[in-house]
Scaffold this motif. Structure first.
Motif, PDB file in Angstrom:
ATOM      1  N   PHE A  73      -8.262  -2.438   5.157  1.00 23.42           N
ATOM      2  CA  PHE A  73      -7.526  -2.108   3.838  1.00 23.42           C
ATOM      3  C   PHE A  73      -6.135  -3.199   3.648  1.00 23.42           C
ATOM      4  O   PHE A  73      -5.418  -3.359   4.904  1.00 23.42           O
ATOM      5  N   PRO A  74      -5.770  -3.205   2.581  1.00 21.89           N
ATOM      6  CA  PRO A  74      -4.672  -3.936   2.357  1.00 21.89           C
ATOM      7  C   PRO A  74      -3.323  -3.076   2.561  1.00 21.89           C
ATOM      8  O   PRO A  74      -3.017  -2.238   1.939  1.00 21.89           O
ATOM      9  N   LEU A  75      -2.646  -3.229   3.981  1.00 15.28           N
ATOM     10  CA  LEU A  75      -1.769  -2.545   4.614  1.00 15.28           C
ATOM     11  C   LEU A  75      -0.378  -2.758   3.970  1.00 15.28           C
ATOM     12  O   LEU A  75       0.810  -1.861   4.043  1.00 15.28           O
ATOM     13  N   ILE A  76      -0.235  -3.850   3.277  1.00 14.91           N
ATOM     14  CA  ILE A  76       0.943  -4.476   2.816  1.00 14.91           C
ATOM     15  C   ILE A  76       1.650  -3.366   1.852  1.00 14.91           C
ATOM     16  O   ILE A  76       2.852  -3.385   1.458  1.00 14.91           O
ATOM     17  N   LYS A  77       0.681  -2.868   0.967  1.00 14.34           N
ATOM     18  CA  LYS A  77       1.113  -1.788  -0.029  1.00 14.34           C
ATOM     19  C   LYS A  77       1.934  -0.640   0.527  1.00 14.34           C
ATOM     20  O   LYS A  77       2.687  -0.055   0.155  1.00 14.34           O
ATOM     21  N   ALA A  78       1.466  -0.597   1.700  1.00 18.39           N
ATOM     22  CA  ALA A  78       2.350   0.737   2.517  1.00 18.39           C
ATOM     23  C   ALA A  78       3.788   0.206   3.320  1.00 18.39           C
ATOM     24  O   ALA A  78       4.182   1.067   3.732  1.00 18.39           O
ATOM     25  N   LEU A  79       4.051  -1.170   2.917  1.00 17.55           N
ATOM     26  CA  LEU A  79       5.177  -1.845   3.655  1.00 17.55           C
ATOM     27  C   LEU A  79       6.467  -0.872   3.316  1.00 17.55           C
ATOM     28  O   LEU A  79       7.280  -0.597   4.193  1.00 17.55           O
ATOM     29  N   GLY A  80       6.635  -0.647   2.099  1.00 20.36           N
ATOM     30  CA  GLY A  80       7.654   0.165   1.793  1.00 20.36           C
ATOM     31  C   GLY A  80       8.038   1.559   2.347  1.00 20.36           C
ATOM     32  O   GLY A  80       8.904   1.916   2.756  1.00 20.36           O
ATOM     33  N   ARG A  81       6.740   2.253   2.108  1.00 18.42           N
ATOM     34  CA  ARG A  81       6.640   3.560   2.804  1.00 18.42           C
ATOM     35  C   ARG A  81       7.067   3.434   4.370  1.00 18.42           C
ATOM     36  O   ARG A  81       7.633   4.444   4.587  1.00 18.42           O
ATOM     37  N   MET A  82       6.352   2.576   4.900  1.00 20.98           N
ATOM     38  CA  MET A  82       6.494   2.461   6.220  1.00 20.98           C
ATOM     39  C   MET A  82       8.171   2.152   6.643  1.00 20.98           C
ATOM     40  O   MET A  82       8.485   2.957   7.610  1.00 20.98           O
TER      41      MET A  82
END
Lengths: 181, 429
Positions: free
Chosen positions: B37-46
């Motif tokens: 899955f493209p995890l980069i999308k979650a970068l901000g939330r992480m």
């Protein structure tokens, strides 16, 4: 360019003074909470508030730390090179940083946008409306990327002009060592 | 993937790209090439959820505590008190170096600041009393490393955060090994100076009265240390709460025994913000890398990688230790810990080693990195504070202490209970 950099410095001086006050306030808050707990008066939101403080203080402190050359780099190769190559590594390093930080700032926006769209509140007794803390947090990362863009532009210019002295001042080796003295 | 990761890590670090940024880049790379899955999308939330942390705020609090003590001159007066207590031993002032570094880096959690302070105060005395400059400066560099082991330790907070293990347990685990190391340092100094008295300078005896006064001068610092560690141990306070009380205590101590002013408080907090942001960029990068590696199934890959090598459990541990010794020559403490945790700790868990125990072992290994050439941060700090002689002298002087650390590593592997006895007692209460 020098004027832009001194503008960044002026803003940062104001920023860190405020962050300093926030941090002292955080210390006071935790202590007051401990005292209140002794007489069963704790309001139970200290952990949550100190978490927010941490997020905001770090986000805004990053840009300041960049200008003070505080972000650790491994300089084993750099230290052995001539001025021109040192400057090249400094340039690569600041531009890479700018890219990554801008990406983070971009990806931070959806977090805030979702919060704003849903008027989300924290899932805690305080029910903090999250935008109150997420907007300043996001702004901190935006400020970090603005600072890094300005420093990158300055670095490109100093590199082209072969001003290795000036280059080293804005994007040179980590300075935590001298600071400790 | 493991080879690509290792090569990428070393290459990017060598290019002198900031360590935190390197970790982000690797995370982005792992996400791009190995993740479903493209995890980069979650970068901000992480980043939001990792930095919004009531645990991590203990870091700026402990840094602030140390900054206040060092800037207000309390560190310097502690040194002279310890000098009076220890100068009867063979090696005299050298013990004061070690003891101050131990006590101080323990309260402040910063090795570098401690080494810097002690060397500034101690160097003039060393010359006047004719100490061997090598042993003298080596001892300061070595003593300063103990701070990352003896609680409160910022490095242990970071380790606990990234491996999701209990910080109070880690603090307890570090206590005995830290004290044993300090004793080992004192012992080897006494031995060296007993057999080679010319290295040790003039021994001095202070009157009983002076020594009693020295004990009283040390009391506040000792009480502060006991209050921080004790309240965490007794479960009265979280590390964050203990740290906040510690800051308050440091301000009180600074006001009564040192000098304090608005500008000192201001400088302390600004120094704290700088150090905290530096640490946090690295922590956030490592959290992101952790996150991507976990989703790319690193644990399994590592397992099959090492099974493929055909090494026994302890053989693998030996490889890991060797890796730390080699990397430690080039990369500094916190960076070394943080860049390796995402890869090494899953392996340690797969091998059934205790995570708390490994944290302590890792700390001794990175302590060694602080005083082994060519890149030993503490060596440079001490060298730049003494402003004369050669760096090589500090390196030679630190060598006996590296030996003590090596023995400590062996001891920890043979008797894991040195680290685990206290935390297990806590868990069983």
């Amino acid at each position: 360019m020098e004027r832009l950099i001194s503008w960044v410095d002026r803003v940062n001086r104001w920023v860190v003074s405020s962050l300093g006050l926030l941090l002292w306030a955080g210390v006071a808050l935790v202590i007051v909470d401990i005292l209140l707990r002794q007489i069963n008066l704790s309001f139970g939101g200290t952990d949550e508030i100190s978490g927010y403080l941490m997020a905001v203080v770090t986000a805004w402190g990053m840009g300041y730390t960049l200008t003070k050359l505080g972000h650790i780099r491994i300089e084993i190769l750099r230290a052995r090179l001539g001025d021109r190559y040192k400057s090249l590594l400094d340039l690569i390093s600041i531009i890479t940083l700018t890219g990554v930080v801008s990406l983070i700032a971009t990806k931070a926006w959806p977090v805030v946008a979702t919060t704003l769209a849903n008027s989300s509140t924290a899932n805690t007794p305080l029910e903090t409306p999250l935008w109150i803390v997420q907007v300043p947090w996001f702004a901190g990362w935006v400020w970090f990327s603005i600072v890094s863009w300005i420093y990158s532009l300055a670095a490109i210019r100093f590199y082209v002009q072969a001003e290795s002295e000036k280059m080293s001042q804005i994007a040179g080796p980590t300075e935590s060592l001298e600071e400790g003295l | 993937m493991i080879a690509a990761l290792g090569i990428g890590l070393l290459a990017l670090l060598t290019l002198s790209i900031p360590v935190g940024i390197v970790l982000f880049l690797l995370g982005i790379g792992v996400d791009h090439f190995y993740s479903f899955f493209p995890l980069i999308k979650a970068l901000g939330r992480m980043i939001w959820s990792s930095s919004n942390s009531a645990t991590l705020i203990a870091i700026p609090f402990f840094v602030l505590l140390g900054e206040v003590l060092v800037r207000s001159g309390v560190a310097a007066s502690t040194y002279s008190a310890l000098d009076k207590l220890f100068s009867w031993l063979p090696g005299g002032l050298v013990h004061a170096n070690i003891a101050t570094s131990t006590l101080f880096s323990a309260t402040s959690g910063s090795s570098v600041a401690t080494a810097a302070t002690v060397s500034t105060v101690a160097m003039p005395q060393a010359k006047a009393l004719n100490y061997d400059p090598r042993l003298f400066s080596g001892a300061i560099a070595a003593g300063g490393t103990l701070g990352i082991m003896i609680p409160p330790s910022i490095n242990l907070i970071v380790y606990g955060f990234l491996t999701q293990s209990s910080i109070p347990q880690l603090f307890l685990a570090g206590l005995l090994p830290g004290l044993i190391l300090a004793l080992g340092f004192i012992l080897i100094t006494a031995l060296i100076c007993y057999y080679k008295p010319h290295l040790g300078g003039a021994r001095r005896l202070f009157s009983l009265d002076e020594r009693i006064r020295a004990v009283f001068a040390l009391l506040p610092i000792l009480l502060l240390f006991a209050a921080i560690v004790g309240s965490i141990y007794l479960g009265i306070a979280t590390p964050t709460e203990a740290a906040a009380v510690g800051v308050f205590g440091a301000v009180v101590i600074a006001a009564s025994f040192g000098e304090i002013s608005r500008s000192i408080l201001h400088e302390s907090v600004i120094g704290t913000i700088k150090v905290t942001s530096m640490i946090m960029l690295i922590i956030l990068g490592a959290s992101f890398l952790n996150f991507t590696l976990a989703s790319a199934g690193l644990g399994q890959k590592l397992d099959s990688f090492f099974t493929g090598l055909g090494l026994s459990t302890y053989g693998t541990l030996a490889v890991i230790i060797l890796m730390y010794i080699v990397l430690g020559m080039f990369i500094e403490t916190l960076s070394l810990m943080v860049v390796t945790i995402p890869i090494v700790v899953p392996l340690i868990i797969a091998l059934d080693f205790n995570v708390i125990w490994f944290g302590i072992l890792m700390i001794v290994l990175v302590e060694m990195a602080l005083i082994t050439p060519p890149v030993g941060l503490n060596l440079y700090v001490v060298q730049s504070a003494r402003k004369e002689g050669k760096l090589a002298e500090v390196m030679i002087g630190a060598a006996p202490y590296v030996l003590v650390m090596a023995l400590m590593i062996i001891l920890l592997i043979l008797i894991p209970d040195i680290a685990l006895y206290l935390p297990e007692k806590l868990a069983n209460r």
